[in-house]
Scaffold this motif. Structure first.
Motif, short mmCIF file in Angstrom:
data_model
loop_
_atom_site.label_atom_id
_atom_site.label_comp_id
_atom_site.label_asym_id
_atom_site.label_seq_id
_atom_site.Cartn_x
_atom_site.Cartn_y
_atom_site.Cartn_z
N GLY A 1 34.35 -4.77 -10.27
CA GLY A 1 34.94 -5.96 -9.70
C GLY A 1 34.78 -6.05 -8.19
N MET A 2 34.91 -4.93 -7.51
CA MET A 2 34.75 -4.94 -6.05
C MET A 2 33.33 -5.32 -5.67
N ARG A 3 32.37 -4.79 -6.39
CA ARG A 3 30.97 -5.09 -6.10
C ARG A 3 30.68 -6.57 -6.36
N PHE A 4 31.20 -7.10 -7.45
CA PHE A 4 31.00 -8.52 -7.77
C PHE A 4 31.59 -9.40 -6.67
N ALA A 5 32.83 -9.11 -6.27
CA ALA A 5 33.48 -9.92 -5.24
C ALA A 5 32.74 -9.80 -3.90
N ALA A 6 32.26 -8.59 -3.58
CA ALA A 6 31.53 -8.40 -2.33
C ALA A 6 30.22 -9.18 -2.33
N TYR A 7 29.52 -9.18 -3.47
CA TYR A 7 28.29 -9.97 -3.58
C TYR A 7 28.58 -11.46 -3.37
N CYS A 8 29.66 -11.93 -3.94
CA CYS A 8 30.02 -13.35 -3.78
C CYS A 8 30.32 -13.67 -2.31
N ALA A 9 31.05 -12.76 -1.65
CA ALA A 9 31.34 -12.97 -0.23
C ALA A 9 30.05 -12.96 0.59
N TYR A 10 29.14 -12.07 0.23
CA TYR A 10 27.85 -12.00 0.92
C TYR A 10 27.10 -13.33 0.75
N ALA A 11 27.08 -13.85 -0.48
CA ALA A 11 26.38 -15.11 -0.74
C ALA A 11 27.00 -16.25 0.07
N CYS A 12 28.33 -16.28 0.15
CA CYS A 12 29.00 -17.32 0.95
C CYS A 12 28.61 -17.20 2.42
#
Length: 289
Positions: free
Chosen positions: A260-271
């Motif tokens: 979950g942390m990796r998924f959320a971090a990827y999303c933040a990176y994309a934003c």
């Protein structure tokens, strides 16, 4: 620049360079300096380059103001895991003249929070294997790495116009100059991820923004970073369409693996990347800025 006299002032072999904005970073810099004082290898000078940005410019200033044949670069939030790190890095360079960068493995600190330990398990570059032999690897980084001064100069020193991506750029140029990038045997440091959701997501948003900035204004500097220890077959240069097509696969893989942390971090990176592509303007960074 502040230069505590921790070694023989005549001409130490090792120049330890720490770029830092405030020489404190919430107590991380004093802890790092204390871990440096405990090193068994004593033939070094210590240079804190304070208040200089971007990081590449600070490191180059440190190189200009020191004298050692080997430059040892440390991030100001790193901490040496034991008293043998300097000796192990120097030994690796001494054993093979083809090594252009010798790095230390990043492992979780004994006092890491439960959040930081969970995060480290999901981000391989912050939870590296400790190798028992010299190992060619993309994992070597500015968190803690030793570079012969002659190689540093031959590779063109640090770029002073990058706000992100200093590590992969320097590794690429060192390899292009004909040298190896390795992890040194049994060399370990602590370099923790942010402690808490807010700081973790902010960090990855910032990284995404920095990646977009590089894509817009320094596209030749954009490089991949490997997430496996062995760099056999690793390709540091890939196309933008390839990276865009791979991104949803990485998101899906993180979900399937329960990261979950990796998924959320990827999303933040994309934003951050989208925001950077839409709003970033070229900054006056580099020599003379």
């Amino acid at each position: 620049m502040e230069a505590p006299a921790l070694s023989d002032p005549k001409r130490p072999r090792l120049s330890v360079i720490i770029p830092t904005l405030d020489a404190h970073r919430g107590g991380a810099v004093p802890r790092l300096v204390e871990s440096i004082k405990r090193q068994t290898y004593r033939d070094f000078e210590l240079c804190l380059v304070k208040g200089v940005s971007p990081q590449g410019k600070a490191i180059n200033q440190g190189a200009d103001q020191t004298h050692g044949d080997i430059l040892l670069i440390l991030d100001d939030d790193s901490c040496l895991a034991d008293e043998t790190v300097f000796q192990r890095l120097v030994d690796a360079l001494d054993a093979d003249a083809t090594i252009g960068m010798a790095g230390a493995s990043i492992v979780a600190a004994p006092d890491a929070s439960p959040f930081q330990r969970r995060a480290a398990e999901q981000f391989p570059r912050f939870n590296m294997p400790v190798v028992d032999r010299v190992t060619d690897s993309d994992f070597a980084c500015h968190g803690c790495c030793a570079i012969p001064r002659r190689v540093f100069e031959q590779a063109g020193r640090e770029r002073e116009d990058l706000i992100r991506g200093l590590d992969p750029d320097l590794r690429l140029r060192i390899r292009a100059a004909g040298y190896r990038v390795v992890l040194a045997p049994n060399a370990r440091i602590h370099h923790p991820l942010p402690d808490g959701w807010r700081s973790l997501l902010r960090t990855f948003f910032r990284n995404g923004y920095g990646s977009a900035y590089a894509r817009k204004f320094q596209p030749e500097s954009v490089c991949e970073t490997s997430e496996t220890l062995d760099d056999a077959g690793f390709q540091p240069k890939t196309s933008l369409p390839y990276r865009m097509a791979r991104f949803p696969i990485r998101l899906a893989r993180a979900l399937v693996r329960g990261q979950g942390m990796r998924f959320a971090a990827y999303c933040a990176y994309a934003c951050g990347y989208v925001w950077g592509m839409a709003t970033a303007k070229e900054e006056a960074v580099g020599r003379g800025s």
